[in-house]
Structures are given as structure tokens and as C-alpha cells.
Design an enzyme around this catalytic site. Structure first.
Site: not given
Ligand code: ASP
Length: 318
Positions: A82, A179
Site C-alpha cells: 500500500s 498509509t
Molecule cells: N488514506 C489513504 C487514501 O485514501 C489510504 C489509507 O491510508 O488507507 O489514499
């Protein structure tokens, strides 16, 4: 391994609460003494990134250097699906990355939807330091990186390509995202923050999340504290979550209370709770920490000179 699986594997004890149960602020250890240097980051597997950031801080370097070097560890990890290299691609099979950085002087830089660059956090820093702008996106961000000596690289690993092929075939909606959000205070008591992510797996091409939006995915004010978010960025963008957390700390809330406030605000905006979550992590000028999540499962890393450990966050919902 995905961070969520890591949590499920039971590496850390659970800590979720039912809605309206006793406030976690009453249970959460809120340190009174300041411990600098200090580093916190979202998700337990980022202990290695925190360790690198602390190494930089102990060399006497500043919190901005620590944030960049710490986050680069996660960006270069092919097994982290991710963030950065190995991140799951969008619906078109393209790995597009978002990142942002902010220092104690209120300076900020970010990149959105950048492709083929291993370290978007470093490009975000360069946007902050070498341009008059705050944010560059897409091809413009990539060209800027290439002009400044970054290499073009294929970031789609075989593992992530296979996951994308499988998704294309079945078209089943599977939430897969996270993230790395990091906050650090150096020996000079200066605070910086950074975030980096490949965003939502199999998102529409061109989608940008909360991470590179200053005030949504991350915000730092050296006189108050800083906050970062992880989870479904659309909810964070709609409520400007990290800015909200910092502003509540400015009003006198502890970092814990401020995170709880922002999650409760966001809770009201959610229409469909299935397959989504949002979490905040915050630190104030004194080095006190807060973390809170909509649903359980959120973990963060806390690193001082004495320890480097993962901690389980409380949550609003079960
Ligand atoms: N906040 C991130 C996004 O929406 C993804 C995550 O942190 O899960 O791109």
C-alpha cells in the site's frame, strides 16, 4: 503481509471499544513528561521505518530529515502493498502514488498521482524546498522528479500485478489500502510530518486521496503539534481531519481527545460503514501522543531513545 493481516494474526493484543463506552481518554496513558527526540508512525509494520528515523535524529539531524529517511524505508519495501514500490495498482494496472511533507516552519510540499518514482516523499520535499508551489500532480510531478535526478522505475511487482489480474477477472470489491504517516520531534524540539501511500487498491485512474492534501492527510503546526491519518481518504478530505485534530489541540485538547473529536465528527458523515475505516495519530509539542480509529484494528509505532514499540489504538466502534 498487509498491515491488516498482521493485526489479525494476533501479533498485538486487541483494544476496540463499543460505541458510547467509557471514553478512551480516561484509559489512555497520556504522558506528562516530554521525551525528545520522538517518532510516531501509523501501522505496526513500520517499526523499521521509525528505527531509521530515530537513527537520523540521534545523529543530531532535524525532524525533516528523519521523516524523509524513515518513510523511504517503507516506500522501498516490495512487500508493503500500500506504499511505494510494490503498492497495488489502480484499475488500469498503474501504480500511482501520493505523498506529502511539512516542516516546523509551516512549509509544505506534496505530490499526487505520481508514477514510476520510488520515493514520492523525497519529491514532495523537493517541491517544498525548490519551488514556489505546494503540490504537483501526475506527469508534471514525474517530470519535475526526473529533471531533479530521480530515476524512472517500474514499481509494479509481480505479486501486485497478479493481485490486479485476479481483481480484474473477479471484479470483487476488496478494500486494500494503508498509509505510512509519520511525525517526529528532534532534539531542537522542532516537529515535522510526512505521509506516503499508493492509495486505494484498484481505484479509478487519476484518483488522489487525502494524503497529499495538506490539512487532510497530514498537518503540522510547530507551536501546537501534528496529526496524520490513514484509511478511506474521501472521508478525511471531506472533514479536513488532520487540520481539525491540530486545531482542537490548539484549543487545549490533548492529542487523544483531539483524535477522538475528529473521529466523532467523521462518524456523522459516514453513510455506509461497510468496508471502510479511518484512523488518526497525533502528537503535541510536549511529545504527548493520541491515536483513535473509527473501527478497531489500528496500530501505531512509538519510538524514543529507549524503546521502539507498536501500540494498539482504541476505536469508536467495535
Ligand atoms: N488514506 C489513504 C487514501 O485514501 C489510504 C489509507 O491510508 O488507507 O489514499
Amino acid at each position: 503481509m498487509k498491515r491488516r493481516d498482521f493485526v489479525k494474526a494476533g501479533a498485538i493484543a486487541g483494544g476496540g471499544l463499543l460505541l458510547n463506552q467509557v471514553s478512551p481518554s480516561k484509559l489512555f496513558p497520556e504522558s506528562s513528561s516530554s521525551t525528545v527526540p520522538i517518532v510516531v508512525s501509523t501501522w505496526a509494520p513500520n517499526l523499521k521505518s521509525n528505527a531509521r528515523a530515530m537513527e537520523i535524529l540521534l545523529q543530531g539531524k532535524n525532524s525533516l530529515d528523519a521523516i524523509e529517511e524513515g518513510i523511504k524505508i517503507t516506500e522501498a519495501d516490495p512487500n508493503d502493498t500500500s506504499v511505494g514500490y510494490g503498492g497495488l495498482p489502480d484499475a488500469d494496472g498503474k501504480v500511482t502514488l501520493d505523498a506529502a511533507i511539512m516542516d516546523w516552519g509551516g512549509n509544505a510540499g506534496s505530490v499526487g498521482c505520481i508514477e514510476n518514482i520510488m520515493h514520492p516523499i523525497s519529491v514532495a520535499r523537493l517541491v517544498m524546498e525548490k519551488t514556489k508551489h505546494v503540490m504537483l500532480v501526475g506527469n508534471g510531478a514525474k517530470e519535475f522528479a526526473l529533471q531533479n535526478g530521480f530515476k524512472e522505475e517500474n514499481l509494479l511487482t509481480e505479486q501486485s500485478r497478479q493481485a490486479w489480474l485476479e481483481w480484474k477477472e473477479k471484479q470483487t470489491k476488496k478494500e486494500n489500502h494503508d498509509t505510512i504517516g509519520m511525525l517526529a520531534i528532534d532534539k531542537m524540539k522542532n516537529l515535522s510530518g510526512g505521509v506516503s501511500t499508493s492509495g486505494l487498491a484498484f481505484k479509478l485512474h487519476g484518483r488522489v486521496g487525502d494524503s497529499p492534501i495538506i490539512g487532510a492527510g497530514m498537518f503540522v503546526d510547530n507551536s501546537v503539534g501534528g496529526a496524520v491519518s490513514t484509511g478511506n481518504g474521501e472521508y478525511v478530505m471531506r472533514t479536513l481531519g488532520s487540520f481539525l485534530v491540530v486545531e482542537k489541540m490548539r484549543e487545549g485538547f490533548t492529542p487523544q481527545k483531539a483524535c477522538e473529536f475528529a473521529i466523532k465528527r467523521l462518524y456523522k458523515s459516514v453513510k455506509d460503514f461497510s468496508d471502510m475505516n479511518v484512523s488518526y495519530l497525533a502528537i503535541n509539542k510536549m511529545g504527548e501522543i493520541g491515536a483513535y480509529s473509527l473501527k478497531k484494528g489500528f496500530t501505531y509505532c512509538l519510538t524514543t531513545q529507549k524503546e521502539n514499540k507498536s501500540v494498539n489504538s482504541f476505536s469508536l466502534m467495535k
